[in-house]
Motif scaffolding. Structure first.
Motif, PDB file in Angstrom:
ATOM      1  N   VAL A   1      17.496   6.678  -3.228  1.00 48.45           N
ATOM      2  CA  VAL A   1      16.082   6.304  -3.189  1.00 48.45           C
ATOM      3  C   VAL A   1      15.918   5.206  -2.150  1.00 48.45           C
ATOM      4  N   ALA A   2      14.930   5.373  -1.275  1.00 48.37           N
ATOM      5  CA  ALA A   2      14.643   4.386  -0.234  1.00 48.37           C
ATOM      6  C   ALA A   2      13.223   3.868  -0.404  1.00 48.37           C
ATOM      7  N   GLY A   3      13.058   2.560  -0.271  1.00 44.62           N
ATOM      8  CA  GLY A   3      11.733   1.951  -0.302  1.00 44.62           C
ATOM      9  C   GLY A   3      11.426   1.322   1.039  1.00 44.62           C
ATOM     10  N   THR A   4      10.204   1.503   1.535  1.00 47.48           N
ATOM     11  CA  THR A   4       9.820   0.958   2.836  1.00 47.48           C
ATOM     12  C   THR A   4       8.690  -0.041   2.675  1.00 47.48           C
ATOM     13  N   ASP A   5       8.605  -0.979   3.621  1.00 50.71           N
ATOM     14  CA  ASP A   5       7.586  -2.017   3.511  1.00 50.71           C
ATOM     15  C   ASP A   5       6.173  -1.455   3.599  1.00 50.71           C
ATOM     16  N   SER A   6       6.017  -0.251   4.144  1.00 47.61           N
ATOM     17  CA  SER A   6       4.692   0.374   4.235  1.00 47.61           C
ATOM     18  C   SER A   6       4.201   0.881   2.887  1.00 47.61           C
ATOM     19  N   GLY A   7       5.063   0.825   1.868  1.00 41.70           N
ATOM     20  CA  GLY A   7       4.649   1.229   0.532  1.00 41.70           C
ATOM     21  C   GLY A   7       5.049   2.635   0.146  1.00 41.70           C
ATOM     22  N   ARG A   8       5.939   3.252   0.904  1.00 40.20           N
ATOM     23  CA  ARG A   8       6.384   4.598   0.564  1.00 40.20           C
ATOM     24  C   ARG A   8       7.772   4.553  -0.077  1.00 40.20           C
ATOM     25  N   VAL A   9       7.942   5.416  -1.079  1.00 35.37           N
ATOM     26  CA  VAL A   9       9.231   5.599  -1.740  1.00 35.37           C
ATOM     27  C   VAL A   9       9.706   7.011  -1.428  1.00 35.37           C
ATOM     28  N   PHE A  10      10.949   7.124  -0.964  1.00 35.29           N
ATOM     29  CA  PHE A  10      11.530   8.412  -0.596  1.00 35.29           C
ATOM     30  C   PHE A  10      12.722   8.705  -1.504  1.00 35.29           C
ATOM     31  N   VAL A  11      12.716   9.881  -2.120  1.00 33.35           N
ATOM     32  CA  VAL A  11      13.874  10.370  -2.863  1.00 33.35           C
ATOM     33  C   VAL A  11      14.564  11.392  -1.969  1.00 33.35           C
ATOM     34  N   CYS A  12      15.822  11.145  -1.644  1.00 40.76           N
ATOM     35  CA  CYS A  12      16.530  11.961  -0.657  1.00 40.76           C
ATOM     36  C   CYS A  12      17.806  12.544  -1.255  1.00 40.76           C
ATOM     37  N   GLY A  13      18.078  13.789  -0.928  1.00 42.87           N
ATOM     38  CA  GLY A  13      19.284  14.452  -1.391  1.00 42.87           C
ATOM     39  C   GLY A  13      20.325  14.528  -0.294  1.00 42.87           C
ATOM     40  N   ILE A  14      21.595  14.532  -0.699  1.00 39.75           N
ATOM     41  CA  ILE A  14      22.706  14.662   0.245  1.00 39.75           C
ATOM     42  C   ILE A  14      23.463  15.940  -0.094  1.00 39.75           C
ATOM     43  N   ASP A  15      23.550  16.843   0.871  1.00 41.65           N
ATOM     44  CA  ASP A  15      24.215  18.125   0.638  1.00 41.65           C
ATOM     45  C   ASP A  15      24.888  18.589   1.923  1.00 41.65           C
ATOM     46  N   LYS A  16      26.155  18.958   1.811  1.00 40.40           N
ATOM     47  CA  LYS A  16      26.926  19.472   2.945  1.00 40.40           C
ATOM     48  C   LYS A  16      26.893  18.527   4.140  1.00 40.40           C
ATOM     49  N   GLY A  17      27.032  17.254   3.840  1.00 42.37           N
ATOM     50  CA  GLY A  17      27.133  16.268   4.901  1.00 42.37           C
ATOM     51  C   GLY A  17      25.834  15.917   5.585  1.00 42.37           C
ATOM     52  N   LYS A  18      24.702  16.317   5.011  1.00 46.72           N
ATOM     53  CA  LYS A  18      23.404  15.992   5.594  1.00 46.72           C
ATOM     54  C   LYS A  18      22.464  15.471   4.512  1.00 46.72           C
ATOM     55  N   ALA A  19      21.448  14.744   4.949  1.00 47.24           N
ATOM     56  CA  ALA A  19      20.456  14.207   4.019  1.00 47.24           C
ATOM     57  C   ALA A  19      19.090  14.799   4.328  1.00 47.24           C
ATOM     58  N   LYS A  20      18.312  15.024   3.286  1.00 45.73           N
ATOM     59  CA  LYS A  20      16.945  15.501   3.469  1.00 45.73           C
ATOM     60  C   LYS A  20      16.050  14.875   2.413  1.00 45.73           C
ATOM     61  N   ILE A  21      14.778  14.761   2.751  1.00 44.33           N
ATOM     62  CA  ILE A  21      13.802  14.173   1.837  1.00 44.33           C
ATOM     63  C   ILE A  21      13.409  15.212   0.797  1.00 44.33           C
ATOM     64  N   VAL A  22      13.568  14.864  -0.467  1.00 44.13           N
ATOM     65  CA  VAL A  22      13.217  15.757  -1.569  1.00 44.13           C
ATOM     66  C   VAL A  22      11.793  15.498  -2.043  1.00 44.13           C
ATOM     67  N   LYS A  23      11.427  14.230  -2.112  1.00 45.03           N
ATOM     68  CA  LYS A  23      10.100  13.846  -2.589  1.00 45.03           C
ATOM     69  C   LYS A  23       9.761  12.483  -2.020  1.00 45.03           C
ATOM     70  N   ASN A  24       8.479  12.246  -1.760  1.00 46.28           N
ATOM     71  CA  ASN A  24       8.056  10.907  -1.346  1.00 46.28           C
ATOM     72  C   ASN A  24       6.619  10.676  -1.761  1.00 46.28           C
ATOM     73  N   TRP A  25       6.281   9.420  -1.953  1.00 46.58           N
ATOM     74  CA  TRP A  25       4.923   9.063  -2.367  1.00 46.58           C
ATOM     75  C   TRP A  25       4.610   7.635  -1.943  1.00 46.58           C
ATOM     76  N   SER A  26       3.328   7.302  -1.954  1.00 46.20           N
ATOM     77  CA  SER A  26       2.881   5.950  -1.644  1.00 46.20           C
ATOM     78  C   SER A  26       2.577   5.211  -2.937  1.00 46.20           C
ATOM     79  N   VAL A  27       3.006   3.966  -3.012  1.00 46.02           N
ATOM     80  CA  VAL A  27       2.730   3.166  -4.206  1.00 46.02           C
ATOM     81  C   VAL A  27       1.398   2.430  -4.090  1.00 46.02           C
ATOM     82  N   PHE A  28       0.761   2.501  -2.921  1.00 44.44           N
ATOM     83  CA  PHE A  28      -0.493   1.796  -2.708  1.00 44.44           C
ATOM     84  C   PHE A  28      -1.678   2.753  -2.779  1.00 44.44           C
ATOM     85  N   PRO A  29      -2.845   2.248  -3.177  1.00 40.42           N
ATOM     86  CA  PRO A  29      -4.059   3.069  -3.154  1.00 40.42           C
ATOM     87  C   PRO A  29      -4.393   3.517  -1.733  1.00 40.42           C
ATOM     88  N   GLU A  30      -5.239   4.520  -1.627  1.00 40.25           N
ATOM     89  CA  GLU A  30      -5.578   5.070  -0.315  1.00 40.25           C
ATOM     90  C   GLU A  30      -6.267   4.062   0.591  1.00 40.25           C
TER      91      GLU A  30
END
Length: 380
Positions: free
Chosen positions: A205-234
């Motif tokens: 799980v990665a958190g960024t200062d822009s307010g996005r949280v990324f859930v990332c999977g690791i498979d066969k030596g590579k990473a990809k984003i599985v899900k992401n969302w913003s914690v801040f209102p629009e």
């Protein structure tokens, strides 16, 4: 007697299971429920009085890592130190980083420690001898590494940059394995301020200062984003203050993400800033705890996952005292409030593996430690 027969006779089930309550005239609604209490005792000082940007206990709880860029004798000197938790005295000073140490992380067995900082380097340390094992310089995507995590088995190290990249290295060789560029908002840059492994190293799980949280999977030596969302209102890009995600932490089970966030003091308070809990599997917010009056700058789960501690300021003003709050995750309520430090907000905190100690600090004041006592009593 079977419950269906009891029900047809019109006898409440509670009268069969708890006849003494009925004789006392107690209803189900008035049955006492367990309510946890938390007491903080301290603070206790360290020797020497190091001022931290980042704190972390070793997996066995016997040592405390303290990193940053401010020492009493030289306010601009990068530092990374190891303290004995029992004596609160420094045992090792780890030299090498040429700029502020931003984050540290241990492998699950505690034998490997990784540190990263503004010098764009990851350094790997053998914790048995506290010797430098490997120095890794990041070659692309930004000039600062702000967050780091070590996979549970110690084979993989990932680091987050100040330009939205997550980079992976082989811990045994230092070889760069992959780089993942996290999508940035159209109107601002993005720094990766928090990284946590989950599911035995298969996810992070990665958190960024822009307010996005990324859930990332690791498979066969590579990473990809599985899900992401913003914690801040629009409408978070306000004219009088842009919000920032400061810290994240992952629950011990890996099912919840706690997010600490800040909005400039000039901006109006809004739901979604401060302290919130999110479900990893769905990206749904399950609680807005409110956090601290002027924003939340640090957050950490307790080892059992039932408690959460956050750090911020006790009042408005740049030099207001720091403040700690301890929360019940299950009940989603505040259990304890404690003022700490004297001149500035709580910037860094760490909970010991047994949940009995809390290390607290900021870059401008000496590190302190609080003793924690928890009690689950029966209260109405």
């Amino acid at each position: 007697m079977r419950y269906d027969k009891v029900r047809h006779l019109g006898i409440p089930l509670i009268a069969i299971l708890f006849p003494s309550l009925v004789s006392l005239g107690m209803s189900a609604a008035s049955i006492p429920r367990p309510r946890q209490t938390v007491t903080l005792t301290g603070p206790e000082a360290f020797d020497p009085d190091v001022a931290p940007d980042v704190l972390m206990f070793s997996p066995d709880g016997k040592q405390l890592l303290v990193g940053g860029s401010a020492l009493p004798e030289n306010r601009l000197a990068p530092h990374l130190s190891v303290f004995d938790v029992g004596t609160r005295k420094r045992t090792v000073r780890l030299a090498g980083h040429s700029a502020c140490v931003r984050d540290v992380a241990f492998s699950q067995d505690g034998k490997l420690m990784a540190s990263c900082g503004d010098d764009n380097e990851v350094r790997l340390w053998d914790t048995q001898k506290w010797e430098l094992v490997r120095r890794i310089t990041h070659q692309e995507g930004g000039d600062q590494l702000l967050s780091v995590a070590v996979s549970p088995d110690g084979s993989l190290v990932i680091a987050g940059s100040n330009s939205s990249f997550v980079v992976a290295f082989d811990a045994a060789t230092g070889r760069q394995l992959w780089t993942l560029d996290l999508p940035k908002p159209w109107n601002r840059g993005q720094m990766v301020v928090g990284l946590r492994f989950a599911q035995g190293g298969r996810l992070f799980v990665a958190g960024t200062d822009s307010g996005r949280v990324f859930v990332c999977g690791i498979d066969k030596g590579k990473a990809k984003i599985v899900k992401n969302w913003s914690v801040f209102p629009e409408d978070s890009n306000l004219q009088d203050g842009i919000p920032e995600l400061e810290r994240i932490d992952l629950s011990p089970k890996g099912d919840l993400v706690a997010v600490a966030a800040y909005l400039s003091e000039a901006a109006p308070r809004k739901e979604g800033y401060g302290l919130s809990l999110w479900e990893v599997a769905t990206g749904e917010r399950i609680a807005d705890l409110g956090g601290h009056r002027t924003g939340t700058f640090a957050v950490a789960f307790f080892p059992d996952g039932d408690l959460l501690v956050s750090g911020g300021k006790a009042a408005e003003g740049e030099k207001a005292a720091g403040e700690l709050k301890v929360w019940s995750v299950r009940q989603k309520r505040l259990l304890a409030v404690q003022q700490t430090l004297k001149k500035y907000r709580v910037w860094a905190l760490a909970v010991s593996p047994d949940g009995s100690r809390l290390a607290v600090g900021n870059p401008f004041e000496p590190l302190v430690m609080w003793r924690i006592d928890t009690d689950s009593g029966m209260k109405k």
